[in-house]
Structure formats: C-alpha cells, structure tokens
Design an enzyme around this catalytic site. Structure first.
Site, short mmCIF file in Angstrom:
data_model
loop_
_atom_site.label_atom_id
_atom_site.label_comp_id
_atom_site.label_asym_id
_atom_site.label_seq_id
_atom_site.Cartn_x
_atom_site.Cartn_y
_atom_site.Cartn_z
N TYR A 81 77.99 15.02 85.87
CA TYR A 81 78.49 14.95 84.49
C TYR A 81 79.96 14.53 84.47
CZ TYR A 81 79.45 16.37 79.66
OH TYR A 81 79.82 16.40 78.34
N ASN A 107 85.36 22.37 74.12
CA ASN A 107 84.25 23.25 73.72
C ASN A 107 84.03 23.24 72.21
OD1 ASN A 107 85.10 24.18 76.42
ND2 ASN A 107 83.49 25.70 76.13
N ARG A 127 75.41 27.39 77.26
CA ARG A 127 76.79 27.36 76.80
C ARG A 127 77.19 28.76 76.34
NH1 ARG A 127 77.73 21.57 73.75
NH2 ARG A 127 75.74 20.67 74.37
N VAL A 172 78.96 30.21 73.91
CA VAL A 172 78.82 30.73 72.54
C VAL A 172 77.36 31.04 72.22
CG1 VAL A 172 79.12 30.22 70.08
CG2 VAL A 172 80.91 29.60 71.70
N PHE A 218 76.02 34.09 74.31
CA PHE A 218 76.46 35.39 73.82
C PHE A 218 75.74 35.78 72.53
CE2 PHE A 218 80.95 35.33 75.96
CZ PHE A 218 80.34 35.41 77.20
N THR A 253 89.67 31.17 80.35
CA THR A 253 89.88 30.88 78.94
C THR A 253 89.15 29.61 78.50
OG1 THR A 253 91.89 29.56 79.28
CG2 THR A 253 92.17 31.94 79.01
#
Length: 315
Positions: free
Chosen positions: A147, A176, A188, A190, A193, A212
């Site tokens: 990628y 992101n 991914r 987000v 979670f 981060t």
C-alpha cells in the site's frame, strides 16, 4: 445539450468514494461511479441508483477504461490493512497500473485528474507533524509496503505525466478519516472501537495506546477534495488533508466507550509491524491555498458514526 460536468470516480462505491459521488451529484455533475467491489459495496451507492445523473459500472482499474469525461477522481485502492494485505500484489497493481490507466484516460480526454494519495507515504515519520515537503520513512519490503509504496509510485507517475504531458493533476494525501459507511470489519481503529463497544466486547488496543492519530470526519475531507479539484491549474499538490487535532488511541477508545456506554474493557495486544507511532497532518498549505480546514469536532463526528453503526450492529 447538457452542460453538466462529466465526472468519473474510481473506487466510487467505497467509503470515501460514495460520499464523493453524493457531493458531486448535489453539485450538479453527471457522475460515473466505477468499482470492482473488492472492498467497496453496492450498498454504499444503492440510494443513488435512481438518480438519472448517476451511473454505476463494475470495472477493475488495472484494466484500461474507455469513457468520455471532464474530470477524474482516482480513489480505487483498498485502504485498510485487513483488505490491502489480503492480496498485496493486487494492491500494488491497483495503485500502479490503476494510476497508469487513469492517467492515460486523462491524457486522451484532456481531463483534470485527482489522485487520492495517503499519509502512509510518510511511513513511520521522523518529522512531526508531517509537512508535504517531508519525503517519508517507509519500509519498502514490509507487510504494509504494498500500500505505502504503491501509493508513492502512483504519486511519481502523476507528477511525471504532469511534467511530460502537461496533464492537469491534483494530488492529496489523506490522513485518518472516519464516518458513516466505513466497513464494520475493515480493521480501522474508529470502526473497530465502535463495533466492539456496540457488541459489548472488549476493546482491542494494539501497543500501549500511546500512539497518536488525527481523525477527520468524512464530510470535511470530501469538501477538501472538491476544493482541490477546483483550484488553479498550477496547484498540483501534494496537499495534506486531515484534522490536525491529535489524540492517543487510548483517548479515542475511552471517548467511544463513554458515548456508547456498556461494560467493555480495554485490552492491550502487540503492535503490528511498521505501525506508525505518530500521525498528524500539517495543513498550513490546505488552509492557505484551498481555504480549507476541518469543521466537525471529534465528538460530533463520532456521534454520527455511532448512530450509523447502531443500525447494523447488535450486541
């Protein structure tokens, strides 16, 4: 005779592509959405099929495409590690052969052509935040290289076509991005979670959670795309598009838990190979040249994204 702009969006049934198709239709364009449905899905664009100015075509960009268009947005490429590592050779071909094919089409039709590049071209950066002039620190033989290096090579091709054939190119580097229509199993952070929290499962954090990321809501990003495409001919990019607000992975997990509720626990697992420790865009160029900056705060964007996933995820 219609004076609508004819716009091709490759990867148009993906997460970002479907939102872009929507925006272009609302702006009065005729939109040709091309996708091979490797990671995109028809469900993302089903609501657009009745629009007479929208057309959906199944096609793989590693093969040439012969259509007549005024602008091309090249978004075709699986963008999450789970998807792009499933067939790494095809991932590289999609970036490289896909770029060659859309550039060839742009050359023939004299279309302005846009490349959706990525912050991954910076690799695991030694410079923070990342500016467009930074050349990056990428492992050329790692499991993410298909990628990272594929996108780097695509940028090379875009700028060589620009220099050699005077093609009008627009290159953006996407940081992101999150929002409705993310694939629930794309790996991914987000979507991971949110889905885990909605299912009442433990939330998986890779590493110690101190790494981060900067999270940009999809509507903000798409606005940046459209502004970049409309910018002056000499504005080739590359331009960073992302939200400079920086959060640790642990902070994101805790924010999702608070908004979803439930009793999920945070569970630590080893960090994957070549996973960047820091990722934050310097968007000075986007602000000054495009007049662009993100408008939607993380809490608002997460709320919209959680509402979307509630329809599909049951505990």
């Amino acid at each position: 005779m219609s004076n609508r702009k004819r716009v091709l969006v490759t990867g148009g049934a993906g997460f970002l592509g479907s939102h872009l198709c929507e925006r272009l239709l609302s702006d009065g364009c005729d939109v040709l959405c091309v996708d091979n449905f490797y990671s995109g899905t028809k469900d993302n664009v089903t609501h657009l099929l009745e629009n007479p100015h929208f057309e959906l075509m199944r096609h793989d960009v590693t093969f040439p495409l012969y259509v007549e268009v005024d602008e091309i947005y090249n978004l075709a490429c699986p963008a999450s590690p789970i998807h792009y590592q499933r067939d790494p050779v095809q991932t590289t071909k999609t970036s490289v052969h896909g770029a060659i094919n859309v550039l060839g089409l742009a050359k023939r039709t004299k279309a302005r052509v846009f490349q959706a590049s990525t912050s991954e071209v910076y690799g695991d950066p030694e410079v923070h935040p990342q500016q467009e002039g930074y050349w990056g620190r990428v492992n050329p033989i790692g499991i993410r290289s298909c990628y990272d290096e594929g996108k780097r090579c695509a940028e090379t091709l875009f700028f060589d076509y620009h220099r050699q054939h005077d093609l009008e190119i627009k290159v953006v580097r996407i940081f992101n991005t999150y929002g409705p229509r993310m694939h629930p199993n794309d790996g991914r952070v987000v979507s991971n979670f949110i889905v885990q929290a909605l299912r009442g499962e433990d939330i998986t954090i890779y590493g110690d959670g101190s790494q981060t990321r900067s999270f940009c809501y999809v509507d903000d990003l798409i606005d940046g795309f459209v502004r970049m495409m409309a910018s002056s001919k000499d504005m080739t990019g590359p331009v960073n598009l992302g939200n400079p607000g920086e959060f640790t992975i642990r902070e994101l997990a805790e924010a999702v838990l608070k908004m979803v509720g439930g009793k999920s626990k945070l569970v630590m697992k080893p960090l994957p190979q070549d996973d960047p420790k820091q990722r934050q865009p310097d968007i000075t160029l986007a602000k000054s040249v495009l007049g662009w900056k993100p408008q939607i705060k993380l809490e608002e964007g997460l709320g919209r994204t959680i509402d979307y996933f509630r329809k599909f995820v049951t505990s």
